[in-house]
Design a protein around this motif. Structure first.
Motif, PDB file in Angstrom:
ATOM      1  N   TYR A   5     -14.445  -7.999   6.066  1.00 52.02           N
ATOM      2  CA  TYR A   5     -13.555  -7.185   5.677  1.00 52.02           C
ATOM      3  C   TYR A   5     -12.511  -7.741   5.180  1.00 52.02           C
ATOM      4  N   ARG A   6     -12.018  -8.787   5.292  1.00 50.89           N
ATOM      5  CA  ARG A   6     -10.708  -9.538   4.788  1.00 50.89           C
ATOM      6  C   ARG A   6     -11.217  -9.778   3.189  1.00 50.89           C
ATOM      7  N   LYS A   7     -12.094 -10.201   3.015  1.00 48.82           N
ATOM      8  CA  LYS A   7     -12.521 -10.439   1.476  1.00 48.82           C
ATOM      9  C   LYS A   7     -12.818  -9.236   0.764  1.00 48.82           C
ATOM     10  N   ALA A   8     -13.309  -8.143   1.565  1.00 46.47           N
ATOM     11  CA  ALA A   8     -13.394  -6.962   0.840  1.00 46.47           C
ATOM     12  C   ALA A   8     -12.014  -6.203   0.401  1.00 46.47           C
ATOM     13  N   LYS A   9     -11.113  -6.597   1.507  1.00 45.04           N
ATOM     14  CA  LYS A   9      -9.704  -5.849   1.299  1.00 45.04           C
ATOM     15  C   LYS A   9      -8.952  -6.617   0.237  1.00 45.04           C
ATOM     16  N   TYR A  10      -9.001  -7.892   0.010  1.00 44.48           N
ATOM     17  CA  TYR A  10      -8.770  -8.734  -1.016  1.00 44.48           C
ATOM     18  C   TYR A  10      -9.000  -8.440  -2.522  1.00 44.48           C
ATOM     19  N   ASP A  11     -10.388  -8.349  -2.395  1.00 42.42           N
ATOM     20  CA  ASP A  11     -11.261  -7.923  -3.584  1.00 42.42           C
ATOM     21  C   ASP A  11     -10.632  -6.591  -4.235  1.00 42.42           C
ATOM     22  N   ALA A  12     -10.757  -5.599  -3.190  1.00 44.02           N
ATOM     23  CA  ALA A  12     -10.331  -4.383  -3.709  1.00 44.02           C
ATOM     24  C   ALA A  12      -8.989  -4.010  -4.142  1.00 44.02           C
ATOM     25  N   TYR A  13      -7.997  -4.947  -3.547  1.00 40.41           N
ATOM     26  CA  TYR A  13      -6.609  -4.937  -3.807  1.00 40.41           C
ATOM     27  C   TYR A  13      -6.587  -5.217  -5.272  1.00 40.41           C
ATOM     28  N   TYR A  14      -6.988  -6.422  -5.588  1.00 45.31           N
ATOM     29  CA  TYR A  14      -6.871  -6.760  -7.021  1.00 45.31           C
ATOM     30  C   TYR A  14      -8.113  -6.177  -8.023  1.00 45.31           C
ATOM     31  N   GLU A  15      -8.467  -4.955  -7.823  1.00 46.62           N
ATOM     32  CA  GLU A  15      -9.598  -4.475  -8.581  1.00 46.62           C
ATOM     33  C   GLU A  15      -9.023  -3.226  -9.371  1.00 46.62           C
ATOM     34  N   ARG A  16      -8.778  -3.429 -10.630  1.00 46.01           N
ATOM     35  CA  ARG A  16      -7.905  -2.351 -11.405  1.00 46.01           C
ATOM     36  C   ARG A  16      -8.701  -1.161 -11.394  1.00 46.01           C
ATOM     37  N   ASN A  17     -10.282  -1.210 -11.326  1.00 44.00           N
ATOM     38  CA  ASN A  17     -10.962   0.115 -11.521  1.00 44.00           C
ATOM     39  C   ASN A  17     -11.504   0.753 -10.143  1.00 44.00           C
ATOM     40  N   HIS A  18     -10.664   0.463  -9.033  1.00 49.39           N
ATOM     41  CA  HIS A  18     -10.903   1.232  -8.098  1.00 49.39           C
ATOM     42  C   HIS A  18      -9.763   1.128  -7.199  1.00 49.39           C
ATOM     43  N   VAL A  19      -9.060   2.222  -6.893  1.00 50.28           N
ATOM     44  CA  VAL A  19      -7.708   2.473  -6.206  1.00 50.28           C
ATOM     45  C   VAL A  19      -8.113   2.829  -4.792  1.00 50.28           C
ATOM     46  N   SER A  20      -8.176   1.875  -3.704  1.00 54.34           N
ATOM     47  CA  SER A  20      -8.478   2.223  -2.489  1.00 54.34           C
ATOM     48  C   SER A  20      -7.472   1.837  -1.469  1.00 54.34           C
ATOM     49  N   ALA A  21      -6.190   1.502  -1.975  1.00 57.42           N
ATOM     50  CA  ALA A  21      -5.294   1.049  -0.755  1.00 57.42           C
ATOM     51  C   ALA A  21      -5.125   1.916   0.315  1.00 57.42           C
ATOM     52  N   ALA A  22      -5.123   3.090   0.189  1.00 54.53           N
ATOM     53  CA  ALA A  22      -4.515   4.122   1.123  1.00 54.53           C
ATOM     54  C   ALA A  22      -5.955   4.133   2.199  1.00 54.53           C
ATOM     55  N   ALA A  23      -7.129   4.040   1.681  1.00 56.57           N
ATOM     56  CA  ALA A  23      -8.332   3.931   2.457  1.00 56.57           C
ATOM     57  C   ALA A  23      -8.402   2.903   3.270  1.00 56.57           C
ATOM     58  N   PHE A  24      -7.872   1.703   2.672  1.00 56.90           N
ATOM     59  CA  PHE A  24      -7.964   0.556   3.836  1.00 56.90           C
ATOM     60  C   PHE A  24      -7.021   0.701   4.732  1.00 56.90           C
ATOM     61  N   CYS A  25      -5.743   1.270   4.491  1.00 56.30           N
ATOM     62  CA  CYS A  25      -4.825   1.314   5.498  1.00 56.30           C
ATOM     63  C   CYS A  25      -5.119   2.115   6.707  1.00 56.30           C
ATOM     64  N   SER A  26      -5.911   3.343   6.385  1.00 53.43           N
ATOM     65  CA  SER A  26      -6.449   4.188   7.449  1.00 53.43           C
ATOM     66  C   SER A  26      -7.442   3.509   8.161  1.00 53.43           C
ATOM     67  N   TYR A  27      -8.193   2.730   7.563  1.00 50.23           N
ATOM     68  CA  TYR A  27      -9.460   2.077   8.175  1.00 50.23           C
ATOM     69  C   TYR A  27      -8.860   1.157   9.230  1.00 50.23           C
ATOM     70  N   GLU A  28      -7.665   0.483   8.762  1.00 48.69           N
ATOM     71  CA  GLU A  28      -7.404  -0.632   9.816  1.00 48.69           C
ATOM     72  C   GLU A  28      -6.578  -0.014  11.074  1.00 48.69           C
ATOM     73  N   GLU A  29      -6.526   1.302  10.990  1.00 47.58           N
ATOM     74  CA  GLU A  29      -6.043   1.737  12.332  1.00 47.58           C
ATOM     75  C   GLU A  29      -6.899   1.696  13.295  1.00 47.58           C
ATOM     76  N   ASN A  30      -8.253   1.779  12.988  1.00 50.84           N
ATOM     77  CA  ASN A  30      -9.299   1.599  14.178  1.00 50.84           C
ATOM     78  C   ASN A  30     -10.224   0.521  13.839  1.00 50.84           C
ATOM     79  N   LEU A  31      -9.494  -0.810  13.226  1.00 56.77           N
ATOM     80  CA  LEU A  31     -10.608  -1.840  12.568  1.00 56.77           C
ATOM     81  C   LEU A  31     -11.530  -2.089  13.397  1.00 56.77           C
ATOM     82  N   ILE A  32     -11.543  -2.742  14.638  1.00 57.05           N
ATOM     83  CA  ILE A  32     -12.451  -3.099  15.616  1.00 57.05           C
ATOM     84  C   ILE A  32     -13.615  -2.195  15.645  1.00 57.05           C
ATOM     85  N   GLU A  33     -13.282  -0.910  15.850  1.00 60.25           N
ATOM     86  CA  GLU A  33     -14.046   0.207  16.262  1.00 60.25           C
ATOM     87  C   GLU A  33     -14.745   0.496  14.756  1.00 60.25           C
TER      88      GLU A  33
END
Length: 373
Positions: A5-33
């Motif tokens: 997850y940590r690597k996916a979040k970092y990779d997505a943050y620096y990926e110019r072709n895929h804007v997903s910051a908001a999706a990761f923020c929502s996902y972290e609200e219940n990360l372990i689950e």
């Protein structure tokens, strides 16, 4: 999964072709689950998570380029003193271009990219950690782009194990790109300083990601020749991940508007694992260049190729160069061959372990420099 997850979040943050910051923020609200639900899917032998569009996602488009309208030739004849004027003011150049083109409109081009849930980003990063690093390991130092972060080897030899502690999956872009370009230029300067004539070539693969067939990953011919030994668990995970990629592909339109009915092909842009998959596909081409052409310098940055060799073949034109490569290709024992009829713009890289992939060099973007002191 937490590391993935940590690597996916970092990779997505620096990926110019895929804007997903908001999706990761929502996902972290219940990360372990959320991660536990992924674990349950991956470990359930009856689960068909790879067939669920809620996992592999959909697609979208992002701007690629905009082509200026062609100028009216009657208003700007070739013998006009203004025909080759270059303006540093981009806004002024754009206005003049549109005014001089009469009724012609600019043409916008868009790139087809993946639009994936966070879960698929995590699964992609996990596949790299578990399996994908073995495909990255077969690539030589000549391949600079999309290389995985690794630990230093204990004995100073080899390439080291994947670095699980590093934030992202991939090495930084800028240093590798600078080295890819600088080493080629340094090789040219060194040869010219010694009074030797060289041929320098830059080219790239046309629409690379959209022409990759990922099923080669489990082809026995490829695995044997590349020296990759997958465990049964590795093969099972890879098989299911490939099914998800193929499902995504079949649910997406053709990226080539000139071939709207083309059989689905390609891997999604904006996801981490396809970067490894596409990079490793050209392993056979790298082998051909390094073993059969024996250049002074060869560097590949994903789909951009930089080649420098001594002009022992007396190359004078681009046709001379491509003909030389094809002659060497006809006699090669490597998995890659060049297919070219000598006149067309289509130069195909045929890989015997992935005949479904449609890999073409882009000759219109290619440049062949014959240099002497």
């Amino acid at each position: 999964l937490l590391v993935a997850y940590r690597k996916a979040k970092y990779d997505a943050y620096y990926e110019r072709n895929h804007v997903s910051a908001a999706a990761f923020c929502s996902y972290e609200e219940n990360l372990i689950e959320n991660l536990e639900s992924i674990l349950a899917l991956l470990t359930d032998p009856q689960s068909e998570w790879w067939a669920d569009p809620g996992i592999y996602g959909s697609y979208t488009y992002i701007p690629k380029r905009i082509d200026e309208p062609q100028a009216n030739q009657r208003e700007t004849p070739k013998d006009s003193p203004c025909f080759s004027v270059l303006l540093s003011d981009e806004d002024k150049r754009w206005i003049i271009s549109c005014q001089s083109s009469a009724n012609k409109k600019p043409k916008a081009t868009f790139r087809l990219v993946g639009k994936h849930p966070v879960a698929f980003h995590v699964i992609s990063a996990l596949w790299i950690l578990k399996v994908g690093h073995q495909y990255d390991a077969i690539l030589s130092r000549s391949v600079r782009g999309s290389r995985l972060r690794r630990c230093k080897p204990e004995n100073g030899k080899g390439i080291g194990t994947p670095n699980r502690i590093a934030l992202g999956s991939f090495q930084p872009y800028a240093p590798n790109f600078r080295a890819w370009r600088a080493e080629g230029l340094q090789t040219i300067r060194s040869e010219l300083n010694h009074g030797r004539e060289v041929v320098a070539v830059t080219t790239d693969v046309r629409s690379f990601y959209h022409c990759v067939c990922p099923t080669y990953l489990l082809e026995e011919r490829f695995l044997e020749r590349a020296g990759i030994n997958l465990s049964p668990e590795d093969k099972e995970f890879t098989d299911k991940y490939l099914r998800a990629l193929l499902k995504w592909n079949r649910s997406s339109p053709s990226p080539d508007d000139t071939q709207p009915n083309r059989e689905p092909l390609g891997v999604p842009v904006g996801l981490s694992a396809p970067r490894v998959i596409a990079n490793a596909l050209l392993w056979g081409f790298d082998e051909f260049i390094e073993r059969d052409i024996c250049p002074l310098y060869y560097g590949r940055y994903v789909d951009d190729i930089f080649l420098v060799l001594r002009n022992d073949q007396r190359i004078e034109t681009a046709k001379d160069f491509w003909s030389f490569l094809q002659r060497r290709s006809d006699a090669t024992t490597t998995p890659a061959k060049l297919i070219w009829d000598g006149t067309s713009d289509d130069i195909r890289i045929d890989l015997d372990y992935s005949p479904e992939s449609e890999i073409f060099l882009a000759p219109k973007k290619s440049k062949v420099f014959v240099l002497d002191d």
